[in-house]
Motif scaffolding. Sequence first.
Motif, PDB file in Angstrom:
ATOM      1  N   ALA A 192      -4.420  -2.421  -2.492  1.00  0.00           N
ATOM      2  CA  ALA A 192      -5.138  -1.449  -1.669  1.00  0.00           C
ATOM      3  C   ALA A 192      -4.330  -0.168  -1.452  1.00  0.00           C
ATOM      4  CB  ALA A 192      -5.496  -2.070  -0.319  1.00  0.00           C
ATOM      5  N   LEU A 193      -3.084  -0.168  -1.870  1.00  0.00           N
ATOM      6  CA  LEU A 193      -2.222   1.016  -1.752  1.00  0.00           C
ATOM      7  C   LEU A 193      -2.069   1.745  -3.077  1.00  0.00           C
ATOM      8  CD1 LEU A 193       0.554  -0.652   0.430  1.00  0.00           C
ATOM      9  CD2 LEU A 193      -1.292   0.857   1.216  1.00  0.00           C
ATOM     10  N   GLN A 227     -10.207   8.658  -0.107  1.00  0.00           N
ATOM     11  CA  GLN A 227      -9.116   7.727  -0.392  1.00  0.00           C
ATOM     12  C   GLN A 227      -8.910   6.749   0.767  1.00  0.00           C
ATOM     13  OE1 GLN A 227      -6.334  10.906  -1.232  1.00  0.00           O
ATOM     14  NE2 GLN A 227      -6.127  10.207  -3.360  1.00  0.00           N
ATOM     15  N   ILE A 267      -7.477   2.951  -5.951  1.00  0.00           N
ATOM     16  CA  ILE A 267      -8.239   3.675  -4.932  1.00  0.00           C
ATOM     17  C   ILE A 267      -9.205   4.659  -5.605  1.00  0.00           C
ATOM     18  CG2 ILE A 267      -8.010   5.443  -3.121  1.00  0.00           C
ATOM     19  CD1 ILE A 267      -5.480   3.878  -2.201  1.00  0.00           C
ATOM     20  N   HIS A 281      -6.947   3.716  10.677  1.00  0.00           N
ATOM     21  CA  HIS A 281      -7.621   4.547   9.672  1.00  0.00           C
ATOM     22  C   HIS A 281      -8.754   5.374  10.290  1.00  0.00           C
ATOM     23  CE1 HIS A 281      -5.097   3.317   6.491  1.00  0.00           C
ATOM     24  NE2 HIS A 281      -5.403   2.038   6.654  1.00  0.00           N
ATOM     25  N   TRP A 332      -3.618  10.873   2.368  1.00  0.00           N
ATOM     26  CA  TRP A 332      -4.873  10.612   1.689  1.00  0.00           C
ATOM     27  C   TRP A 332      -5.990  11.476   2.250  1.00  0.00           C
ATOM     28  CZ3 TRP A 332      -4.548   4.604   2.259  1.00  0.00           C
ATOM     29  CH2 TRP A 332      -3.685   4.092   1.297  1.00  0.00           C
ATOM     30  N   HIS A 368      -9.446   2.763   0.385  1.00  0.00           N
ATOM     31  CA  HIS A 368      -8.377   1.855   0.802  1.00  0.00           C
ATOM     32  C   HIS A 368      -8.931   0.781   1.741  1.00  0.00           C
ATOM     33  CE1 HIS A 368      -4.637   0.393   2.582  1.00  0.00           C
ATOM     34  NE2 HIS A 368      -5.152   0.708   3.766  1.00  0.00           N
TER      35      HIS A 368
END
Length: 177
Positions: free
Chosen positions: A71-72, A39, A77, A151, A35, A43
């Motif tokens: 969320a995937l 993105q 997204i 993340h 991503w 997410h």
Amino acid sequence: MFDTTPLREVYGSLLEAAATVADSGRPPTPAPGEWDADQILAHVCLVTAAAITAASAVAAGDHATYDNRIALDIWTIGRVIDLAGGRAGLCERLRRQAEILCGFGGPALSDAELDTLVPTRLLSAGTLLLDQAVPLRDLFLGLIDVEIPGHTRQLLALCGNGDGTGRADARAGAVTA
């Protein structure tokens, strides 16, 4: 009672990482199949919204669930990116969502509410990580210990300030059980 100081800190670090990516002076390019920064932020917005929903349901005495599959979803997204108006809007949304989520700390939820079992389904990279009920407090701890820091590292890796892989922790989204 739940101390949300660590939750505030991990969200703060994520937002700092987003600013670092924006200030890097070069457009960060993710590895193939990974991503980009927007993105990743979208997410996290979706994950955070799901956590807010679960905490709100518990506080309201309603049936709560937590499922990160939406969320995937790449279309969802993209839609969140569009609705937020891009990176600045995503960061502002995340900042506000973090405030809301942290509002469930302190005396807002009792220990009994924090111990409420929430049916939880977590996937990462197409792999089922968890499919069982966990205490609501463990959803918060999963965000603090795994999801948000993973993340944050993923964002920093986009501009060469992370571990260089561009990948989040393989357990991203995992909940400590």
